[in-house]
Design a protein around this motif. Structure first.
Motif, PDB file in Angstrom:
ATOM      1  N   PHE A 168      54.742 -11.791  31.057  1.00  0.00           N
ATOM      2  CA  PHE A 168      53.317 -11.943  31.341  1.00  0.00           C
ATOM      3  C   PHE A 168      52.911 -11.379  32.707  1.00  0.00           C
ATOM      4  O   PHE A 168      51.732 -11.444  33.057  1.00  0.00           O
ATOM      5  N   GLY A 169      53.861 -10.833  33.440  1.00  0.00           N
ATOM      6  CA  GLY A 169      53.524 -10.336  34.777  1.00  0.00           C
ATOM      7  C   GLY A 169      54.045  -8.957  35.077  1.00  0.00           C
ATOM      8  O   GLY A 169      54.324  -8.635  36.238  1.00  0.00           O
ATOM      9  N   VAL A 170      54.158  -8.102  34.065  1.00  0.00           N
ATOM     10  CA  VAL A 170      54.684  -6.749  34.279  1.00  0.00           C
ATOM     11  C   VAL A 170      53.559  -5.809  34.691  1.00  0.00           C
ATOM     12  O   VAL A 170      52.376  -6.095  34.514  1.00  0.00           O
ATOM     13  N   GLU A 171      53.940  -4.667  35.251  1.00  0.00           N
ATOM     14  CA  GLU A 171      52.974  -3.621  35.565  1.00  0.00           C
ATOM     15  C   GLU A 171      52.605  -2.912  34.259  1.00  0.00           C
ATOM     16  O   GLU A 171      53.455  -2.319  33.609  1.00  0.00           O
ATOM     17  N   PRO A 172      51.340  -2.948  33.845  1.00  0.00           N
ATOM     18  CA  PRO A 172      50.964  -2.362  32.549  1.00  0.00           C
ATOM     19  C   PRO A 172      51.276  -0.878  32.460  1.00  0.00           C
ATOM     20  O   PRO A 172      51.040  -0.120  33.406  1.00  0.00           O
ATOM     21  N   ASN A 173      51.831  -0.480  31.334  1.00  0.00           N
ATOM     22  CA  ASN A 173      52.128   0.924  31.058  1.00  0.00           C
ATOM     23  C   ASN A 173      51.114   1.432  30.033  1.00  0.00           C
ATOM     24  O   ASN A 173      51.211   1.131  28.849  1.00  0.00           O
ATOM     25  N   ASN A 174      50.144   2.205  30.497  1.00  0.00           N
ATOM     26  CA  ASN A 174      49.035   2.627  29.632  1.00  0.00           C
ATOM     27  C   ASN A 174      49.491   3.554  28.507  1.00  0.00           C
ATOM     28  O   ASN A 174      48.947   3.503  27.400  1.00  0.00           O
ATOM     29  N   HIS A 175      50.481   4.389  28.782  1.00  0.00           N
ATOM     30  CA  HIS A 175      50.924   5.317  27.737  1.00  0.00           C
ATOM     31  C   HIS A 175      51.660   4.572  26.622  1.00  0.00           C
ATOM     32  O   HIS A 175      51.502   4.888  25.444  1.00  0.00           O
ATOM     33  N   ALA A 176      52.437   3.573  26.995  1.00  0.00           N
ATOM     34  CA  ALA A 176      53.116   2.763  25.984  1.00  0.00           C
ATOM     35  C   ALA A 176      52.091   2.025  25.126  1.00  0.00           C
ATOM     36  O   ALA A 176      52.247   1.927  23.901  1.00  0.00           O
ATOM     37  N   ILE A 177      51.048   1.510  25.759  1.00  0.00           N
ATOM     38  CA  ILE A 177      49.976   0.833  25.021  1.00  0.00           C
ATOM     39  C   ILE A 177      49.320   1.805  24.050  1.00  0.00           C
ATOM     40  O   ILE A 177      49.087   1.480  22.875  1.00  0.00           O
ATOM     41  N   TYR A 178      49.033   3.012  24.527  1.00  0.00           N
ATOM     42  CA  TYR A 178      48.383   4.024  23.674  1.00  0.00           C
ATOM     43  C   TYR A 178      49.225   4.332  22.438  1.00  0.00           C
ATOM     44  O   TYR A 178      48.712   4.363  21.318  1.00  0.00           O
ATOM     45  N   LEU A 179      50.512   4.523  22.633  1.00  0.00           N
ATOM     46  CA  LEU A 179      51.384   4.874  21.506  1.00  0.00           C
ATOM     47  C   LEU A 179      51.500   3.721  20.509  1.00  0.00           C
ATOM     48  O   LEU A 179      51.486   3.934  19.289  1.00  0.00           O
ATOM     49  N   ASP A 180      51.608   2.495  21.008  1.00  0.00           N
ATOM     50  CA  ASP A 180      51.759   1.351  20.109  1.00  0.00           C
ATOM     51  C   ASP A 180      50.477   1.110  19.308  1.00  0.00           C
ATOM     52  O   ASP A 180      50.528   0.820  18.110  1.00  0.00           O
ATOM     53  N   VAL A 181      49.327   1.233  19.956  1.00  0.00           N
ATOM     54  CA  VAL A 181      48.047   1.075  19.251  1.00  0.00           C
ATOM     55  C   VAL A 181      47.865   2.205  18.244  1.00  0.00           C
ATOM     56  O   VAL A 181      47.410   1.989  17.114  1.00  0.00           O
ATOM     57  N   LYS A 182      48.244   3.415  18.643  1.00  0.00           N
ATOM     58  CA  LYS A 182      48.130   4.558  17.728  1.00  0.00           C
ATOM     59  C   LYS A 182      48.991   4.345  16.489  1.00  0.00           C
ATOM     60  O   LYS A 182      48.554   4.618  15.355  1.00  0.00           O
ATOM     61  N   GLN A 183      50.213   3.828  16.666  1.00  0.00           N
ATOM     62  CA  GLN A 183      51.081   3.577  15.520  1.00  0.00           C
ATOM     63  C   GLN A 183      50.498   2.480  14.629  1.00  0.00           C
ATOM     64  O   GLN A 183      50.515   2.585  13.403  1.00  0.00           O
ATOM     65  N   TYR A 184      49.970   1.420  15.244  1.00  0.00           N
ATOM     66  CA  TYR A 184      49.393   0.318  14.461  1.00  0.00           C
ATOM     67  C   TYR A 184      48.237   0.814  13.598  1.00  0.00           C
ATOM     68  O   TYR A 184      48.152   0.508  12.409  1.00  0.00           O
ATOM     69  N   ALA A 202      47.627   3.891  12.669  1.00  0.00           N
ATOM     70  CA  ALA A 202      48.127   4.853  11.685  1.00  0.00           C
ATOM     71  C   ALA A 202      48.726   4.126  10.483  1.00  0.00           C
ATOM     72  O   ALA A 202      48.575   4.558   9.334  1.00  0.00           O
ATOM     73  N   ASN A 203      49.390   3.013  10.739  1.00  0.00           N
ATOM     74  CA  ASN A 203      50.012   2.251   9.645  1.00  0.00           C
ATOM     75  C   ASN A 203      48.972   1.566   8.751  1.00  0.00           C
ATOM     76  O   ASN A 203      49.296   1.176   7.622  1.00  0.00           O
ATOM     77  N   GLN A 204      47.740   1.418   9.246  1.00  0.00           N
ATOM     78  CA  GLN A 204      46.690   0.805   8.437  1.00  0.00           C
ATOM     79  C   GLN A 204      46.106   1.788   7.426  1.00  0.00           C
ATOM     80  O   GLN A 204      45.428   1.387   6.481  1.00  0.00           O
ATOM     81  N   ARG A 205      46.368   3.063   7.620  1.00  0.00           N
ATOM     82  CA  ARG A 205      45.801   4.082   6.724  1.00  0.00           C
ATOM     83  C   ARG A 205      46.597   4.131   5.421  1.00  0.00           C
ATOM     84  O   ARG A 205      47.831   4.188   5.443  1.00  0.00           O
ATOM     85  N   GLN A 206      45.900   4.142   4.297  1.00  0.00           N
ATOM     86  CA  GLN A 206      46.575   4.162   3.005  1.00  0.00           C
ATOM     87  C   GLN A 206      47.188   5.519   2.711  1.00  0.00           C
ATOM     88  O   GLN A 206      48.235   5.618   2.078  1.00  0.00           O
ATOM     89  N   GLY A 207      46.510   6.581   3.129  1.00  0.00           N
ATOM     90  CA  GLY A 207      47.028   7.918   2.872  1.00  0.00           C
ATOM     91  C   GLY A 207      46.998   8.309   1.407  1.00  0.00           C
ATOM     92  O   GLY A 207      47.815   9.113   0.958  1.00  0.00           O
ATOM     93  N   THR A 208      46.060   7.736   0.633  1.00  0.00           N
ATOM     94  CA  THR A 208      46.004   8.028  -0.805  1.00  0.00           C
ATOM     95  C   THR A 208      44.961   9.102  -1.130  1.00  0.00           C
ATOM     96  O   THR A 208      44.617   9.300  -2.288  1.00  0.00           O
ATOM     97  N   PHE A 230      54.682   6.707  11.984  1.00  0.00           N
ATOM     98  CA  PHE A 230      55.667   7.426  12.793  1.00  0.00           C
ATOM     99  C   PHE A 230      56.496   6.403  13.559  1.00  0.00           C
ATOM    100  O   PHE A 230      56.103   5.246  13.694  1.00  0.00           O
ATOM    101  N   LYS A 231      57.625   6.815  14.037  1.00  0.00           N
ATOM    102  CA  LYS A 231      58.592   5.894  14.632  1.00  0.00           C
ATOM    103  C   LYS A 231      58.361   5.737  16.131  1.00  0.00           C
ATOM    104  O   LYS A 231      58.034   6.694  16.822  1.00  0.00           O
ATOM    105  N   LEU A 232      58.529   4.511  16.596  1.00  0.00           N
ATOM    106  CA  LEU A 232      58.540   4.223  18.029  1.00  0.00           C
ATOM    107  C   LEU A 232      59.767   3.389  18.349  1.00  0.00           C
ATOM    108  O   LEU A 232      60.186   2.557  17.544  1.00  0.00           O
ATOM    109  N   ASN A 233      60.329   3.591  19.517  1.00  0.00           N
ATOM    110  CA  ASN A 233      61.477   2.798  19.928  1.00  0.00           C
ATOM    111  C   ASN A 233      61.065   1.341  20.177  1.00  0.00           C
ATOM    112  O   ASN A 233      59.955   1.056  20.629  1.00  0.00           O
ATOM    113  N   LYS A 234      61.991   0.427  19.882  1.00  0.00           N
ATOM    114  CA  LYS A 234      61.695  -0.997  20.048  1.00  0.00           C
ATOM    115  C   LYS A 234      61.383  -1.341  21.497  1.00  0.00           C
ATOM    116  O   LYS A 234      60.502  -2.167  21.772  1.00  0.00           O
ATOM    117  N   ASN A 235      62.108  -0.739  22.436  1.00  0.00           N
ATOM    118  CA  ASN A 235      61.878  -1.045  23.845  1.00  0.00           C
ATOM    119  C   ASN A 235      60.475  -0.628  24.287  1.00  0.00           C
ATOM    120  O   ASN A 235      59.835  -1.316  25.089  1.00  0.00           O
TER     121      ASN A 235
END
Length: 209
Positions: free
Chosen positions: A24-40, A42-48, A99-104
């Motif tokens: 709860f007290g880390v220095e925010p990483n904006n690029h990591a946030i961007y990638l995780d939100v982008k993946q989330y 993207a996963n909501q899209r059905q792609g049909t 698309f894949k993102l690393n767990k860390n």
């Protein structure tokens, strides 16, 4: 860091809970946030999505006019994309947008999101609660008491709070998840993040691995 624990009426219980600075007290990483939100998202899209190309159009295959002497361009099929009702050129086809993102990286993004919310005083810790029966009216009282009315609210509660979850389903701007359901998009999309006291250990355990 220590945070006061409130009850469901919004009053201070007099107790405080220790929150891990590693979560709860880390220095925010904006690029990591961007990638995780982008993946989330993207996963909501059905792609049909699908459009028919000229080979998939139903129609005659005869040559529609003679090759020469018409004064216009040659044409061999009514299914050509240049004619009305013809196939589409390079139309969309079914596909997966995931698309894949690393767990860390995902853990870093979620820790960053929680750190942003607590830094902006948008994170509240409440003592555990449950309802005897699912009642939307009771859930609305809790939201109002915690000052989260007319806002997007994320409740992070324990596994056993089925009645609370059922009580929240009719409320548009409120979402109830358990500790394993916390993700970057939901945390940052909420104006108020309300975490049950018993789930803090689970969140810290999931994000500290």
């Amino acid at each position: 860091m220590k945070v006061a624990v409130l009850d469901i009426t919004g009053k201070d219980t007099g107790r405080k809970v220790e929150l891990s600075n590693e979560v709860f007290g880390v220095e925010p990483n904006n690029h990591a946030i961007y990638l995780d939100v982008k993946q989330y998202l993207a996963n909501q899209r059905q792609g049909t999505h699908k459009a028919k190309e000229r080979a998939e159009i139903a129609g005659s295959t005869r040559k529609i006019k003679k090759q020469k002497g018409t004064g216009t361009a040659r044409a061999g099929s009514i299914k050509s994309p240049v004619f009305r009702g013809g196939g589409r050129v390079f139309g969309p086809r079914p596909r997966s947008y995931s698309f894949k993102l690393n767990k860390n990286l995902k853990r870093l993004a979620r820790k960053s999101a929680l750190s942003i919310q607590i830094k902006d005083s948008n994170l509240v810790v409440v003592e555990d609660f449950n309802f005897e029966t699912p009642k939307t009216k009771e859930f609305v009282k809790v939201i109002n008491a915690l000052g989260a009315d007319v806002k997007k609210t994320l409740f992070v509660l324990g596994e056993e709070n089925k009645n609370v979850y059922l009580s929240s389903r009719n409320i548009k701007n409120s979402k109830v998840v358990n500790a394993t359901g916390v993700n970057t998009y939901n945390v940052l999309n909420a104006n108020k993040v309300i975490i049950a006291e018993s789930t803090i250990e689970g969140i810290e355990s999931n994000l500290s691995k």
